[in-house]
Design a protein around this motif. Structure first.
Motif, short mmCIF file in Angstrom:
data_model
loop_
_atom_site.label_atom_id
_atom_site.label_comp_id
_atom_site.label_asym_id
_atom_site.label_seq_id
_atom_site.Cartn_x
_atom_site.Cartn_y
_atom_site.Cartn_z
N ARG A 199 34.80 34.61 31.40
CA ARG A 199 35.54 33.43 30.96
C ARG A 199 36.93 33.35 31.61
O ARG A 199 37.79 32.61 31.16
CB ARG A 199 35.70 33.47 29.43
N SER A 200 37.15 34.12 32.67
CA SER A 200 38.45 34.10 33.34
C SER A 200 38.28 34.58 34.77
O SER A 200 37.27 35.19 35.14
CB SER A 200 39.44 35.00 32.61
N ILE A 201 39.30 34.33 35.59
CA ILE A 201 39.29 34.80 36.97
C ILE A 201 39.31 36.32 37.02
O ILE A 201 38.70 36.94 37.90
CB ILE A 201 40.49 34.21 37.75
N GLY A 202 39.97 36.96 36.05
CA GLY A 202 39.98 38.43 35.97
C GLY A 202 38.60 38.98 35.69
O GLY A 202 38.22 40.05 36.21
N GLY A 203 37.83 38.28 34.86
CA GLY A 203 36.47 38.72 34.57
C GLY A 203 35.58 38.65 35.80
O GLY A 203 34.75 39.54 36.04
N VAL A 204 35.73 37.59 36.59
CA VAL A 204 34.97 37.47 37.83
C VAL A 204 35.31 38.63 38.76
O VAL A 204 34.43 39.26 39.36
CB VAL A 204 35.24 36.12 38.51
N LEU A 205 36.61 38.91 38.89
CA LEU A 205 37.06 40.00 39.77
C LEU A 205 36.47 41.33 39.32
O LEU A 205 35.93 42.09 40.15
CB LEU A 205 38.58 40.08 39.76
N MET A 206 36.51 41.64 38.03
CA MET A 206 36.02 42.92 37.54
C MET A 206 34.52 43.07 37.77
O MET A 206 34.05 44.13 38.22
CB MET A 206 36.35 43.07 36.05
N SER B 57 39.37 38.75 54.82
CA SER B 57 39.07 37.68 53.87
C SER B 57 40.35 37.16 53.21
O SER B 57 40.54 35.94 53.07
CB SER B 57 38.09 38.16 52.80
N ALA B 58 41.24 38.09 52.81
CA ALA B 58 42.48 37.67 52.17
C ALA B 58 43.37 36.91 53.16
O ALA B 58 43.97 35.89 52.82
CB ALA B 58 43.22 38.88 51.62
N LEU B 59 43.44 37.40 54.40
CA LEU B 59 44.32 36.77 55.40
C LEU B 59 43.79 35.41 55.82
O LEU B 59 44.56 34.43 55.88
CB LEU B 59 44.46 37.69 56.61
N VAL B 60 42.49 35.32 56.10
CA VAL B 60 41.92 34.03 56.50
C VAL B 60 42.04 33.02 55.36
O VAL B 60 42.40 31.86 55.58
CB VAL B 60 40.44 34.19 56.93
N GLY B 61 41.75 33.46 54.13
CA GLY B 61 41.91 32.57 52.98
C GLY B 61 43.35 32.11 52.82
O GLY B 61 43.61 30.94 52.52
N ILE C 277 40.94 37.01 47.83
CA ILE C 277 41.43 38.19 47.11
C ILE C 277 40.28 38.93 46.43
O ILE C 277 40.16 40.17 46.52
CB ILE C 277 42.49 37.78 46.06
N ILE C 278 39.41 38.19 45.74
CA ILE C 278 38.26 38.80 45.05
C ILE C 278 37.36 39.52 46.05
O ILE C 278 36.95 40.67 45.83
CB ILE C 278 37.47 37.72 44.28
N SER C 279 37.07 38.85 47.17
CA SER C 279 36.21 39.45 48.19
C SER C 279 36.84 40.70 48.78
O SER C 279 36.18 41.72 48.99
CB SER C 279 35.91 38.43 49.29
N SER C 280 38.14 40.63 49.06
CA SER C 280 38.83 41.74 49.70
C SER C 280 38.89 42.97 48.79
O SER C 280 38.60 44.09 49.22
CB SER C 280 40.24 41.32 50.10
#
Length: 401
Positions: free
Chosen positions: A96-103, A357-361, A48-51
């Motif tokens: 400090r969160s998955i949302g922070g990594v995404l942003m 990426s989202a589909l394969v993951g 999801i992050i990559s996509s």
């Protein structure tokens, strides 16, 4: 120093420092995501992050490509792109969160989307067509050399520096990439044809050569299977079935080896493509080799040597794709719409990645690696066959001079 080397060296230097900065941190992304969401859901969230990141960068590539054909000085846009990537790559380590990594990943990819079309268009402008393959190959090889040294630096820093400090250290080469563009590259403006002084986006888009549009469609099919390297690292971690401590070190070594193979292959393949049909090389070494990667990834548990073979083939495939598609595009695109052409090429790749990426993951996490890899193999082979037919039956090169 040969003229073509001198002209492209500054771009290669910027790519070297830029990728060194980015790749110092890339092997820690799966670790961060696993800490936030757990090992079971990590492949899905990495996809999801990559996509999303790729999709956002793709939109910016189209905008940047359109602007590239309308601005006389391309260096400021390229420099700004490198700077944005450096800043938000560093900040990823302090989230400090998955949302922070995404942003942070989205904003980091913003710089990538902004800089790539003007950079590639400028290289195609200043380099003679006879040297396209080796010029793009050299720039890509220097990019990958940075991607090799980055993980090695990270590997040496483990146990000495914390993960946030390693991310902070990555900011130094990121800034050096900006300075390399500033001091070691030149701007050469490309003027619009007199009968198209102020064309709209769609007018320019409709002028893209038919051969280039067909090329885009075939590459889009392949890119639907070409998943992000974060997923490759995650899958390798599962195949190795190592403990957390050893896993991080082995992943860094595998990724470093991947970049050694890729750096060597990019320059060699680039030189070969100036003498051999580029489209056929792209089909066999790019698509065909990646189908082999998909087949090997079906294995559930294997040795480090087995995983090394996977990363060798992945490195060859990545080298062929990134070098040859840009050289083929330079052959087909008229100079005055080159920016839009490269932006569209890169955007198409990004939009396909939004799905792939989202589909394969998802397939790996919710069904099985066999299902996910079968999908990868099928689309890679379809694209290979289409490129072989296209390369053998079409005279796709545009006469530029």
């Amino acid at each position: 120093m040969k003229s073509w080397i001198r002209k492209v060296f500054g771009f290669g230097l910027a790519s070297f420092f830029g990728d060194l900065s980015h790749e110092m941190t890339i092997s820690f992304i799966p670790v961060l995501v696993t800490q936030f969401v757990g090992a079971t859901q990590a492949p899905f969230f990495l996809g999801i992050i990559s996509s999303i990141s790729d999709a956002f960068a793709s939109f910016l590539r189209i905008v940047s490509g359109f602007l590239t054909d309308r601005i006389s000085r391309k260096k400021p846009l390229i420099m700004f792109g490198y700077g944005i990537t450096a800043l938000f790559t560093t900040l990823t380590g302090f989230t400090r969160s998955i949302g922070g990594v995404l942003m942070c990943r989205i904003l980091s990819f913003t710089g990538t989307g902004l800089r790539e079309p003007p950079r590639d268009a400028l290289i195609a402008t200043i380099i003679e067509p006879a040297y396209y393959g080796r010029a793009f190959g050299l720039r890509n090889a220097m990019d990958t050399l940075g991607a090799l040294i980055g993980p090695l630096i990270a590997f040496m820093c483990i146990g000495i520096l914390s993960i946030p400090k390693i991310f902070a250290l990555s900011f130094i080469p990121g800034i050096l990439s900006v300075l390399a563009i500033l001091f070691f590259t030149q701007d050469i403006p490309v003027h619009k044809k007199s009968n198209r002084i102020s064309p709209t986006f769609w007018q320019d888009f409709l002028l893209l050569p038919r051969s280039f549009v067909i090329f885009l469609v075939i590459l889009f099919i392949f890119d639907l299977s070409f998943f992000n390297k974060l997923l490759l690292l995650s899958r390798a971690q599962n195949i190795l079935a190592a403990n957390t401590s050893d896993s991080v070190k082995l992943l860094i070594l595998l990724y470093a080896f991947f970049n050694i193979v890729r750096a060597c292959s990019e320059f060699i393949i680039g030189i070969l493509s100036d003498y051999i049909n580029r489209m056929l090389l792209l089909a066999l070494l790019g698509c065909g080799t990646f189908a082999g990667v998909g087949f090997l990834l079906i294995e559930q548990h294997a040795s480090f040597t087995y995983c090394t073979l996977i990363f060798v083939l992945a490195g060859i495939s990545a080298a062929a794709m990134i070098t040859l598609k840009k050289a083929c595009a330079a052959d087909m695109l008229p100079p005055d719409i080159r920016g839009l052409g490269y932006g569209t090429l890169q955007a198409s790749e990004g939009f396909a990645s939004l799905i792939s990426s989202a589909l394969v993951g998802f397939l790996w996490s919710h069904y099985s690696p066999v299902i996910g890899c079968s999908y990868v193999i099928a689309l890679s082979l379809i694209a290979m066959v289409l490129l072989l037919i296209f390369g053998l039956t079409q005279k796709y090169r545009t006469v530029l001079r």
